[in-house]
Scaffold this active site. Structure first.
Site, PDB file in Angstrom:
ATOM      1  N   ASP A  16       3.996  -2.734  -1.557  1.00 45.65           N
ATOM      2  CA  ASP A  16       4.975  -3.377  -2.429  1.00 45.65           C
ATOM      3  C   ASP A  16       4.384  -4.637  -3.056  1.00 45.65           C
ATOM      4  O   ASP A  16       3.637  -5.363  -2.397  1.00 45.65           O
ATOM      5  CB  ASP A  16       6.227  -3.731  -1.614  1.00 45.65           C
ATOM      6  CG  ASP A  16       7.418  -4.093  -2.497  1.00 45.65           C
ATOM      7  OD1 ASP A  16       7.441  -3.694  -3.667  1.00 45.65           O
ATOM      8  OD2 ASP A  16       8.321  -4.782  -2.001  1.00 45.65           O
ATOM      9  N   GLY A  17       4.745  -4.874  -4.310  1.00 51.59           N
ATOM     10  CA  GLY A  17       4.354  -6.115  -4.973  1.00 51.59           C
ATOM     11  C   GLY A  17       3.300  -5.962  -6.047  1.00 51.59           C
ATOM     12  O   GLY A  17       2.809  -6.972  -6.571  1.00 51.59           O
ATOM     13  N   TRP A  21       2.644  -8.917  -8.677  1.00 48.75           N
ATOM     14  CA  TRP A  21       1.305  -9.503  -8.759  1.00 48.75           C
ATOM     15  C   TRP A  21       0.842  -9.548 -10.209  1.00 48.75           C
ATOM     16  O   TRP A  21       0.297 -10.562 -10.672  1.00 48.75           O
ATOM     17  CB  TRP A  21       0.343  -8.676  -7.909  1.00 48.75           C
ATOM     18  CG  TRP A  21      -1.066  -9.176  -7.882  1.00 48.75           C
ATOM     19  CD1 TRP A  21      -1.620 -10.048  -6.985  1.00 48.75           C
ATOM     20  CD2 TRP A  21      -2.126  -8.815  -8.787  1.00 48.75           C
ATOM     21  NE1 TRP A  21      -2.946 -10.260  -7.273  1.00 48.75           N
ATOM     22  CE2 TRP A  21      -3.281  -9.522  -8.367  1.00 48.75           C
ATOM     23  CE3 TRP A  21      -2.200  -7.972  -9.895  1.00 48.75           C
ATOM     24  CZ2 TRP A  21      -4.502  -9.401  -9.043  1.00 48.75           C
ATOM     25  CZ3 TRP A  21      -3.421  -7.866 -10.564  1.00 48.75           C
ATOM     26  CH2 TRP A  21      -4.547  -8.560 -10.142  1.00 48.75           C
ATOM     27  N   SER A  61       7.682   6.842  -4.383  1.00 51.41           N
ATOM     28  CA  SER A  61       8.905   7.341  -3.764  1.00 51.41           C
ATOM     29  C   SER A  61       9.649   8.277  -4.703  1.00 51.41           C
ATOM     30  O   SER A  61       9.381   8.329  -5.919  1.00 51.41           O
ATOM     31  CB  SER A  61       9.818   6.169  -3.382  1.00 51.41           C
ATOM     32  OG  SER A  61      10.453   5.645  -4.548  1.00 51.41           O
ATOM     33  N   ASN A  64      10.989   6.411  -7.583  1.00 53.82           N
ATOM     34  CA  ASN A  64      10.094   5.813  -8.584  1.00 53.82           C
ATOM     35  C   ASN A  64      10.071   6.554  -9.911  1.00 53.82           C
ATOM     36  O   ASN A  64       9.569   6.018 -10.915  1.00 53.82           O
ATOM     37  CB  ASN A  64       8.660   5.716  -8.036  1.00 53.82           C
ATOM     38  CG  ASN A  64       8.481   4.632  -6.995  1.00 53.82           C
ATOM     39  OD1 ASN A  64       7.558   4.681  -6.190  1.00 53.82           O
ATOM     40  ND2 ASN A  64       9.354   3.625  -6.995  1.00 53.82           N
ATOM     41  N   SER A 188      13.405   0.842   2.595  1.00 50.68           N
ATOM     42  CA  SER A 188      13.407   1.542   1.298  1.00 50.68           C
ATOM     43  C   SER A 188      13.151   3.041   1.426  1.00 50.68           C
ATOM     44  O   SER A 188      12.356   3.615   0.670  1.00 50.68           O
ATOM     45  CB  SER A 188      12.394   0.903   0.339  1.00 50.68           C
ATOM     46  OG  SER A 188      12.756  -0.426   0.040  1.00 50.68           O
TER      47      SER A 188
END
Length: 231
Positions: A16-17, A21, A61, A64, A188
């Protein structure tokens, strides 16, 4: 019942991120996913090198698909690169690679790449890397129940053990530890069945900032945990 253990058998990573970023660095989302892809290889291979038998990563996922067509396309391109160009890396490190999740909605090119990568690494013994692609914990359990119903099992014979035997890659053990980056603190829809007694670790770093040094920290932190199983 509690248990003190030195090394987890299975570490699950909620990646995640990447987009966060990229935004912090004034870059498009694609650059974040590319940076995340580079960290993914380093972190997962280091985890296995240190003796963990299974390392899984939540890379795409079932939810997504709601992202923009352009972003989904970039993600699929990176996943194809892992499955095609990076297989020699897995061979070099004696790592078996598997993909778990639904194959529905994936392109024929991607499905064939999955099959080839899994076949080429099938007999490797230096640990297993699992990419959770088009994966959702709810869907995994629903698919397991479908298989059980289709097999003709009566309601009285349905047990937790039977459901576990019908999950994706059923021989993969529960997660001893689940690590999520970016500071968010939720599962999640990741590994819901295998997360029943997982230790959870939430790291403030965005995924592209993760390095092999973080693997050392994660495993040292795990050693300090006193695992409890409800007894």
């Amino acid at each position: 019942m509690s248990e003190k253990t030195e090394l987890p058998r299975h570490v699950g990573f909620i990646v995640d991120g990447n987009r966060r970023w990229a935004k912090q660095h004034g870059l498009p989302a694609y650059e974040g996913h590319l940076a995340g892809y580079n960290s993914l290889k380093d972190v997962l291979l280091e985890t296995l090198r240190r003796g963990v038998k299974y390392a899984s990563a939540y890379v795409f996922s079932t939810e997504n698909w709601k992202r923009s067509e352009e972003e989904v396309g970039h993600l699929m391109g990176l996943l194809l690169k892992v499955l095609e160009s990076d297989v020699p890396i897995f061979l070099e490190h004696n790592v078996r690679m598997r993909v778990i999740g639904s194959r529905e909605g994936l392109s024929e090119t991607l499905r064939k790449a999955i099959e080839r990568a899994e076949e080429r690494t099938r007999n490797l013994t230096g640990g297993e890397l699992l990419l959770c692609l088009n994966y959702g914990g709810h869907l995994e359990i629903a698919d397991a129940v479908k298989k059980i119903v289709q097999s003709g099992v009566t309601a009285e014979d349905v047990t937790p053990e039977l459901i576990a035997q019908n999950l994706y890659a059923p021989e993969v053990p529960p997660c001893d530890l689940i690590v999520r980056t970016s500071g968010e603190q939720r599962l999640s829809n990741f590994m819901l069945w295998r997360a029943a007694y997982s230790e959870l670790m939430f790291i403030e770093k965005n995924w592209p900032d993760m390095t092999i040094k973080d693997v050392e920290f994660i495993l040292e932190e795990y050693k300090k945990r006193n695992r409890r199983f409800g007894g």
